[in-house]
Structure formats: C-alpha cells, structure tokens
Design a protein around this motif. Structure first.
Motif, short mmCIF file in Angstrom:
data_model
loop_
_atom_site.label_atom_id
_atom_site.label_comp_id
_atom_site.label_asym_id
_atom_site.label_seq_id
_atom_site.Cartn_x
_atom_site.Cartn_y
_atom_site.Cartn_z
N VAL A 119 117.56 -80.50 -14.83
CA VAL A 119 119.10 -80.44 -14.90
C VAL A 119 119.41 -79.26 -14.26
N ARG A 120 120.31 -79.44 -13.09
CA ARG A 120 120.95 -77.90 -12.68
C ARG A 120 122.20 -78.52 -11.96
N ILE A 121 123.21 -77.45 -12.23
CA ILE A 121 124.56 -77.72 -11.74
C ILE A 121 125.04 -76.44 -10.91
N GLU A 122 124.97 -76.97 -9.50
CA GLU A 122 125.15 -75.64 -8.54
C GLU A 122 126.66 -75.82 -8.23
N ASP A 123 127.22 -74.79 -8.31
CA ASP A 123 128.55 -74.58 -7.45
C ASP A 123 128.52 -73.60 -6.34
N ASP A 124 129.35 -73.49 -5.52
CA ASP A 124 129.77 -72.51 -4.57
C ASP A 124 131.02 -71.91 -5.07
N LEU A 135 134.53 -73.40 -4.98
CA LEU A 135 134.93 -74.14 -3.94
C LEU A 135 134.48 -75.46 -3.93
N THR A 136 133.65 -75.80 -4.92
CA THR A 136 132.82 -77.20 -5.25
C THR A 136 133.77 -78.10 -5.97
N GLN A 137 134.13 -79.30 -5.61
CA GLN A 137 134.96 -79.99 -6.46
C GLN A 137 134.33 -81.22 -6.92
N LEU A 138 133.19 -81.47 -7.01
CA LEU A 138 132.56 -82.41 -7.72
C LEU A 138 132.54 -82.26 -9.31
#
Length: 146
Positions: A119-124, A135-138
């Motif tokens: 599991v990885r949750i990556e946001d900019d 900057l990530t809207q998912l």
C-alpha cells in the motif's frame, strides 16, 4: 492494485500513487491501508517551510511503526518533484536542509508485505509560505473496484 502514475506539463512532472482493492477489503488489509492513510495525512499536515525532511520522515516512519507495521516499511517518505520525477530534496532521515516555500515534494508513505500486500498513498505537495497545499485531488479513502 497499486497504481503509480503521473504526467508532464511544460516539462514539469507529477507523481501520484493510489492503492485499490478488488471486490473487498479484508480487515487486516484495511488496518494496513489505514496506517498508510494516517501516515500520509501526518506528512502533509507537518509539511511547512523550515521543517526538515529528517523531521518529516522520522515522524511518519514512527507513526507506521507505532501502528504495528515496522517490519513492512521499505522506503523513505518521498522526494522533490519538478523537471525530474525524482530530484532533491530527498525526504529521508539524515537530510537536515529545511524545506522552503515554493518547493514541490511527494509525500508517499508505504507499507509492503511481499507476496501479500503493498500500500502506498502518494501526493504531490507544494510548500507554501505558511504550510503546504496538496496538488493531488484523488481520494485517499480505501477504494474497492471490480
């Protein structure tokens, strides 16, 4: 399923990761996911000018360890993002150079149990004058597909 993807615009890169489940989420997998989700939130909330990558990585890795998943941590918190997908600053222990407003970094905690689950949750994230803005809207909540 773990999706690591991005795009470029005018030479600048995006780097986003989300993990999706097929048909259902077993309870032990939900706990794994929720630990990463909380670590991602902590990393985004802590990001601000003057905070060091060392401080960020230490806090996030501690949160994953305190949740009972120390053995499943396999990588640092993140990296700088710009003209290259992976550039300075490296968000890892030992990097004591403070973040500055205008930097774009990734916050991407992950847990990996080979042969079972990753599991990885990556946001900019943009470092602003008074904190940070994703900057990530998912969505970051667990998602079931199929």
């Amino acid at each position: 399923m773990l999706f690591d993807f991005g795009a470029t615009l005018n030479g600048y890169s995006a780097d986003i990761t989300r993990t999706y489940f097929c048909e259902e989420i077993p309870q032990e997998h939900r706990a794994f996911y929720e630990a990463v989700q909380e670590a991602n939130r902590l990393g985004r909330d802590m990001t601000a000018p003057g905070v060091t990558p060392h401080e960020l990585d230490t806090a996030v890795q501690r949160a994953l360890s305190d949740a009972g998943f120390a053995a499943d941590i396999r990588h640092k918190l993140g990296h700088g993002l710009g003209l290259d997908i992976h550039e300075a600053p490296q968000l890892m222990r030992g990097n004591h150079a403070p973040l500055e407003a205008g930097m774009v970094i990734t916050i991407e905690p992950g847990l990996y149990r080979p042969g079972v689950l990753g599991v990885r949750i990556e946001d900019d994230v943009l470092v602003t004058e008074d904190g940070a803005r994703s900057l990530t809207q998912l969505p970051r909540d667990p998602q079931v597909i199929g």
